[in-house]
Design a protein around this motif. Structure first.
Motif, mmCIF file in Angstrom:
data_model
loop_
_atom_site.group_PDB
_atom_site.id
_atom_site.type_symbol
_atom_site.label_atom_id
_atom_site.label_comp_id
_atom_site.label_asym_id
_atom_site.label_seq_id
_atom_site.Cartn_x
_atom_site.Cartn_y
_atom_site.Cartn_z
ATOM 1 N N LEU A 3 0.833 -1.199 0.000
ATOM 2 C CA LEU A 3 0.000 0.000 0.000
ATOM 3 C C LEU A 3 0.870 1.253 0.000
ATOM 4 N N ILE A 4 1.895 1.200 0.880
ATOM 5 C CA ILE A 4 2.777 2.363 0.967
ATOM 6 C C ILE A 4 3.429 2.628 -0.386
ATOM 7 N N THR C 298 16.787 9.852 -1.400
ATOM 8 C CA THR C 298 16.004 10.406 -2.499
ATOM 9 C C THR C 298 15.223 11.621 -2.025
ATOM 10 N N ARG C 299 14.855 12.449 -2.958
ATOM 11 C CA ARG C 299 14.153 13.680 -2.590
ATOM 12 C C ARG C 299 12.788 13.391 -1.983
ATOM 13 N N LEU C 300 12.127 12.424 -2.568
ATOM 14 C CA LEU C 300 10.821 12.065 -2.027
ATOM 15 C C LEU C 300 10.994 11.542 -0.604
ATOM 16 N N GLY C 301 11.997 10.716 -0.421
ATOM 17 C CA GLY C 301 12.289 10.195 0.907
ATOM 18 C C GLY C 301 12.630 11.309 1.876
ATOM 19 N N GLN C 302 13.337 12.301 1.375
ATOM 20 C CA GLN C 302 13.697 13.430 2.237
ATOM 21 C C GLN C 302 12.460 14.216 2.657
ATOM 22 N N LEU C 303 11.518 14.342 1.732
ATOM 23 C CA LEU C 303 10.271 15.030 2.089
ATOM 24 C C LEU C 303 9.545 14.275 3.205
ATOM 25 N N VAL C 304 9.474 12.959 3.049
ATOM 26 C CA VAL C 304 8.814 12.143 4.059
ATOM 27 C C VAL C 304 9.536 12.284 5.397
ATOM 28 N N PHE C 305 10.855 12.210 5.319
ATOM 29 C CA PHE C 305 11.692 12.287 6.512
ATOM 30 C C PHE C 305 11.498 13.632 7.228
ATOM 31 N N ASN C 334 15.693 9.232 12.209
ATOM 32 C CA ASN C 334 16.949 8.581 11.810
ATOM 33 C C ASN C 334 16.771 7.071 11.786
ATOM 34 N N ALA C 335 16.074 6.569 12.809
ATOM 35 C CA ALA C 335 15.867 5.121 12.889
ATOM 36 C C ALA C 335 15.022 4.633 11.717
ATOM 37 N N LEU C 336 14.163 5.505 11.212
ATOM 38 C CA LEU C 336 13.298 5.114 10.090
ATOM 39 C C LEU C 336 13.967 5.284 8.731
ATOM 40 N N THR C 337 15.099 6.001 8.724
ATOM 41 C CA THR C 337 15.725 6.326 7.437
ATOM 42 C C THR C 337 16.020 5.094 6.578
ATOM 43 N N PRO C 338 16.619 4.028 7.141
ATOM 44 C CA PRO C 338 16.854 2.856 6.288
ATOM 45 C C PRO C 338 15.559 2.316 5.680
ATOM 46 N N ALA C 339 14.496 2.354 6.461
ATOM 47 C CA ALA C 339 13.213 1.860 5.943
ATOM 48 C C ALA C 339 12.718 2.764 4.822
ATOM 49 N N VAL C 344 11.406 4.045 -0.681
ATOM 50 C CA VAL C 344 11.380 5.113 -1.674
ATOM 51 C C VAL C 344 12.653 5.067 -2.475
ATOM 52 N N LYS C 345 12.529 4.603 -3.708
ATOM 53 C CA LYS C 345 13.695 4.571 -4.580
ATOM 54 C C LYS C 345 13.363 5.371 -5.816
ATOM 55 N N PRO C 346 14.383 5.960 -6.430
ATOM 56 C CA PRO C 346 14.073 6.687 -7.666
ATOM 57 C C PRO C 346 13.631 5.708 -8.745
ATOM 58 N N ARG C 347 12.844 6.207 -9.680
ATOM 59 C CA ARG C 347 12.430 5.334 -10.776
ATOM 60 C C ARG C 347 13.573 5.226 -11.763
ATOM 61 N N ILE C 348 13.824 4.018 -12.209
ATOM 62 C CA ILE C 348 14.913 3.779 -13.146
ATOM 63 C C ILE C 348 14.407 4.041 -14.557
ATOM 64 N N TYR C 349 15.264 4.641 -15.380
ATOM 65 C CA TYR C 349 14.908 4.930 -16.776
ATOM 66 C C TYR C 349 14.440 3.640 -17.453
ATOM 67 N N GLY C 350 13.306 3.723 -18.091
ATOM 68 C CA GLY C 350 12.795 2.576 -18.835
ATOM 69 C C GLY C 350 12.078 1.558 -17.968
#
Lengths: 513, 181, 365
Positions: A3-4, C298-305, C334-339, C344-350
């Motif tokens: 979901l996430i 990632t930027r999205l991850g940073q926003l969440v963080f 910080n503890a959640l950062t690895p999760a 949240v990973k960037p999308r790979i081209y293609g």
């Protein structure tokens, strides 16, 4: 978790739009100085493997005389390319020479001692290429030994054939030349725009494409102007300026920039109806079809802080790098010799390596330019993540490879890495990320080969066991047969004897009755 | 207090019996992994590992007696595959990575006795009686069994030369990690 | 390593050029951005603040050098990367300015020795070392860690000189006679105390410490000058050292619930400006949550963080036992950062976000 992920996929931007890096381009003044010709070297070492695929097979013997443009090695197998003599002279050796490769390993080459006359072989009467069927054009391009001149050196004829089969509609000409220092494509587009445009038209005819897009980075206004003027009369050829950004010259990135589409990870641009060729290749196609001249020389950028006279020069294939450097003059002992551009080029083990068809540049870099420092620990700044034009996580991948978790790196997208070097270029800790990826890719390929080998060995072992069993069986069968035969013979003899006896008996009985 | 001690003790005894029962009732007679590992082995029974053939090596690996790097012909590829199968970390440093070797036959010494041919687990040697033998490079696994059989020492193990196509970038040396070790 | 190549020297891979950045340069720029707020802190709280600052940094560096010495690794190149100096610096900025020297010493040692080197050194620590040390100090020595003084700028009447300042720093906390005279409450602490006494904020407002944009208020050494800190942070963003995602998300994460809460019940919830300008919110948003090592890639991850840091800060401040929750919030995230980095990973081209190759468009024409 699912979901996430779904929520993030809704939130997530398509792909980060600020991919790549903007290195100082350092193309000028080399790009602005007129093209020079290299004085003919005494000896040329023409490698048999200057392309992706199988090495060409030499058809010359030591001591034979050759003319310029004469075939000296023929293509071998489906993916291969022919090699021609770059000048007239005598074949003095067919043997090993150091390859322009970081490993310093050698490969085989035909050594030609120049006779100084530089006499062309009979190139045949020129015909109008547009009167030829497309397949014939591809055949002639193959006969001329043309390979992709952007650096990947894929045999061009194969690509044209592929385009014809894949029913492509757009031909994309890569004039990006996004590597810093290099300007050979720039120079070629400025000086030979008409020839390139003619080559493009021939390629359009050969592939059946309806339009051609020439993508040129906007840091080359002269080339854009020259190409636009040359293409003016041909409405199906459009020259497009694209923003200067490394790696714009990557096939998939240039394609996306020009068409707005994205190539699927497991596909090629031909799946989307487009074929990408380098502008230099278009020039080579023109030479091959109009002049009948095979690919025996190319434009090479000489650049770098250690050079006295940087610029673009016409170099016969097989010239040693040291001859080229001597021509350009060394200002200081170069800290690093590079073939190709600084971002993706190969470091040369020494200068006694030949120029090959894929040599776009020879860089003699000073220590300050080469910028090699000891790597430090990764501080997870994720600058590499932002720089990566493919959207990978270089820092995570290199950490996995560092502990030999190659499959972990593959799961993170190692196979999508194009080795463009953006990550290493920006890394503040100077971690050799590309080196890690090269290592992992090579190791995976080696494991794949070993796997195949193991499977083959297993098959052979099984076949042997089967053979032994069969032989044993045959032996026993043969023995049994012999035994049976012998028994049958005996039985037959016995039967015959009995019959004879019986035959004798009635006769006897008859005689008795 | 007494109740707590009693109940925990009883619980312990009960669970102990349950476990003991389960261990006998559901005991796995043979390790299923042996067959699976055996299928992954080269199957040439060359004996370089020191175990009786590939099935013997597979049993040893499954039992933890042999490391995943025990098979020289399998090399690094097999070692990593086995490590993944067993869910352990492979210590690849011990793999004899002086590169694969293959047998070569010196033609001038070979007397054509056919002994090596009989020994080869993959039928990689071709030849006939009184004819010079030759090794098919592609089929040779480098087990070396043929070397000892040759009466004239014509068979030698030689490393496969590295070509540009097979060259692999060495792993970058991280100074920090080295300092740690 | 493939043995085939052992006979050859280690080849050099491309690229053969570099953008020119280095870890030391990054650290130096962050320190440069911190300088105005730090100097202002020195001026505002006088020499004791300066001495505490020096002690903290000295012990942070010492802790790092000691750890490296134990591991028999050369200390100098690591010390020169500036990361230990920056850790000590950030820790010092978060301490009460007149805290005794041993607070800085214990904190500095704890930060580099335990929170950083025990985890494997630069780049390996899961939690921000400065915040780990701050929290460790706060729960170990709650009294000296919450003893704020009213601003007493250099040159003003009663401000201690260099030597007197050193005496204050070197003395044990409760033997300083002047300290009681100048002790004050931070606004967040004041609000918490009043609420716990059953007095709502509207009535307490009359006696409340004044909120100040320039930072002339009781608080940690370097946390009060919100504008100077924000200025330094914006400079970092402009220099490209940090991206805007974490600071903006974190400030928004504090401001949004604060705005809603205050609109619903002003007697119970502090207003947005108080939340943003008090405590360590600004310092954290720009300099601590943005720590490369302990924030997502990632930027999205940073926003969440950043959003998480902000929300947790507001929650702890509003409902928690401590008046200030920034350090706890950052450590939790910080503890959640690895999760976050895993999810949240960037999308790979293609490829799509799941990593599957994109479908080629049908019959592209």
């Amino acid at each position: 978790m699912g979901l996430i992920e779904k929520v993030f996929s809704l939130l997530g931007p398509a792909i980060h739009t600020d991919w790549g890096v903007h290195p100082a381009d350092r193309k000028r003044p080399a790009a602005d100085s007129p093209v020079r010709g290299l004085p003919l070297p005494e000896r040329l070492h023409v490698p048999l493997q200057q392309h992706i695929g199988a090495a060409a097979r030499p058809i010359m013997l030591v001591g034979q005389t050759v003319l310029k443009g004469q075939l000296i090695a023929e293509a071998q197998g489906a993916t291969s390319a022919a090699v021609h003599a770059p000048t007239s002279g005598i074949v003095t050796a067919i043997g090993d020479i150091s390859a322009p490769h970081p490993s310093g390993l050698s490969f085989s080459a035909v050594t030609i001692e120049s006779d100084g006359a530089d006499r062309w072989a009979d190139t045949g009467a020129s015909v109008d290429p547009f009167s030829l069927p497309p397949q014939e054009i591809a055949r002639r391009v193959a006969a001329a030994g043309v390979v992709g001149l952007g650096g990947a050196t894929f045999p061009s004829a194969l690509k044209l054939g592929l385009g014809l089969r894949a029913k492509i509609h757009t031909l994309i000409l890569n004039g990006g030349e996004c590597e810093p220092y290099l300007s050979c494509d720039d120079r070629l587009m400025r000086d030979c725009a008409t020839e390139i445009v003619d080559g493009i038209r021939i390629m359009l005819h050969a592939t059946g494409a309806t339009r051609a897009l020439v993508g040129i980075e906007d840091n080359k206004p002269e080339a854009i102007a020259s190409m636009t003027a040359a293409a003016h009369d041909f409405p199906d050829i459009k020259v497009r300026s694209v923003p200067a950004r490394y790696p714009m010259g990557s096939e998939k990135h240039l394609f996306s920039e020009l068409t707005g589409q994205e190539v699927p990870a497991d596909g090629r641009t031909t799946d989307l109806g487009a074929l990408v060729h380098n502008v230099g290749t278009a020039w080579a196609v023109h030479e091959a079809l109009r002049q009948g001249r095979p690919l025996v020389e190319r434009l090479v950028t000489l650049n770098g802080g250690a050079l006295e006279r940087p610029g673009n020069i016409r170099v016969p294939i097989g010239t040693l790098v040291e001859d080229v450097l001597a021509f350009a003059g060394l200002r200081s002992e170069p800290a690093r010799l590079v073939m190709g551009g600084p971002m993706m080029g190969n470091r040369l083990p020494h200068a006694r390596v030949p120029v090959v068809k894929g040599t776009s540049g020879i860089l003699a870099l000073t220590a300050a330019e080469a910028a090699s420092l000891e790597p430090g620990p990764c501080i997870r700044c994720s600058t590499c993540v932002r720089a990566c034009p493919v959207g990978l996580l270089p820092l995570e991948m290199s950490a996995r490879i560092g502990v030999d978790d190659l499959n972990g790196a593959v799961a993170l997208g190692l196979k999508d890495c194009i080795a463009c070097g953006c990550c290493s270029y920006v890394c503040p800790s100077r971690i050799p990320l590309v080196h890690y990826f090269n290592h992992a890719k090579g190791e995976l390929a080696a494991q794949g080969r070993a796997q195949l080998r193991n499977e083959a060995a297993k098959r052979l072992a099984a076949a042997r066991i089967e053979r032994l069993a069969r032989e044993a069986q045959e032996k026993t069968a043969a023995a049994a047969r012999r035994k049976a035969e012998r028994a049958a013979q005996k039985a037959a003899e016995k039967a015959a004897a009995e019959a004879a006896q019986q035959a004798a008996q009635p006769a006897a009985e008859e005689t008795t009755t | 207090m007494i109740a707590a001690i009693l109940s925990v003790t009883l619980l312990g005894i009960a669970l102990g019996f349950a476990l003991g029962f389960a261990a006998r009732k559901f005991a796995v007679e043979t390790d299923a992994r042996v067959a699976e590992i055996g299928a992954m082995m080269p199957g040439t029974n060359c004996g370089q590992c020191g175990y009786p053939g590939c099935p013997g090596a597979a049993a040893a690996i499954a039992a933890g007696e042999a490391t995943v790097t025990v098979c020289p012909p399998g090399g690094k590829a097999l070692a990593t595959a086995l490590a993944a199968k067993l869910g352990i970390a492979a210590d690849l440093s011990g793999v004899s990575d002086e590169g694969p070797k293959i047998a070569t036959i010196a033609e001038e010494i070979c007397i054509g006795c056919c002994r090596c041919i009989k020994e080869c687990p993959t039928d990689a040697i071709v030849g006939a009686a009184k004819q010079i033998h030759a090794v098919m490079r592609e089929a040779c696994t480098g087990c070396g069994n043929c070397v000892d059989r040759c009466p004239t020492e014509a068979v030698k193990m030689e490393p496969v030369p590295v070509t540009l196509q097979h060259w692999v970038w060495p792993k970058p040396q991280a100074k920090v990690e080295q300092a740690w070790a | 390593m493939s043995g085939e190549s052992l006979s050859l020297a280690m080849p050099t891979a491309s690229p053969h050029a570099h953008a020119g950045g280095s870890v030391t340069r990054v650290m130096a720029r962050v320190m440069l951005a911190l300088l105005p707020a730090t100097l202002y802190g020195f001026w505002l709280y006088g020499w004791p603040a300066f001495h505490l600052f020096m002690f903290t940094i000295m012990f942070a560096l010492f802790g790092e050098a000691f750890a490296l010495r134990l591991m028999r690794r050369p200390a100098m190149p690591v010390l020169l990367d500036g990361s230990a100096l920056l850790t000590g610096w950030l820790l010092a900025l978060s301490l009460p300015p007149w805290a005794p020297w041993w607070i800085g010493a214990v904190g500095g040692l704890f930060a580099t020795l335990v929170a950083k080197q025990l985890f494997g050194g630069l780049g390996q620590n899961l939690f921000n070392p400065a915040m780990v040390a701050r929290v460790a100090l706060l729960i170990s020595f709650p009294v000296p860690m919450t003893l704020w003084i009213a601003p007493l700028p250099l040159g003003s009447v009663g401000a201690p000189g260099f030597v007197a300042g050193l005496q204050i720093t070197l003395a044990a906390a409760n033997t300083v006679p002047q300290l009681d005279a100048v002790a004050s409450a931070s606004l967040l602490g004041f609000a918490k105390t009043e609420l716990s006494r059953g007095i709502d904020l509207l009535h307490a407002a009359a006696n409340a410490p004044v909120l100040s944009w320039v930072g002339a208020r009781a608080g940690s050494l370097g946390e009060t000058a919100a504008l100077l800190i924000a200025g330094g942070g914006v400079a970092l963003i402009l220099m490209g050292i940090i991206s805007w995602h974490i600071p903006v998300a974190m400030l928004a994460g504090i401001a949004l619930p604060a705005f809603i809460g205050h609109a619903v019940d002003p007697a119970r919830y502090l207003d947005v400006a108080t939340h943003l300008l008090s405590g360590a919110a600004m310092l954290c948003a720009f300099f601590i949550a943005t720590d490369y090592v302990t924030s997502p890639n990632t930027r999205l991850g940073q926003l969440v963080f950043g959003m998480g840091c902000g929300l947790l800060t507001w929650l702890i401040r509003t409902y928690g036992g401590y008046p200030e929750g920034v350090a706890f919030a950052v450590l939790l995230m910080n503890a959640l950062t690895p999760a976050i980095d895993r999810l949240v990973k960037p999308r790979i081209y293609g490829r799509d976000r799941k990593g599957k190759p994109l479908e080629p468009p049908e019959a592209a024409t």
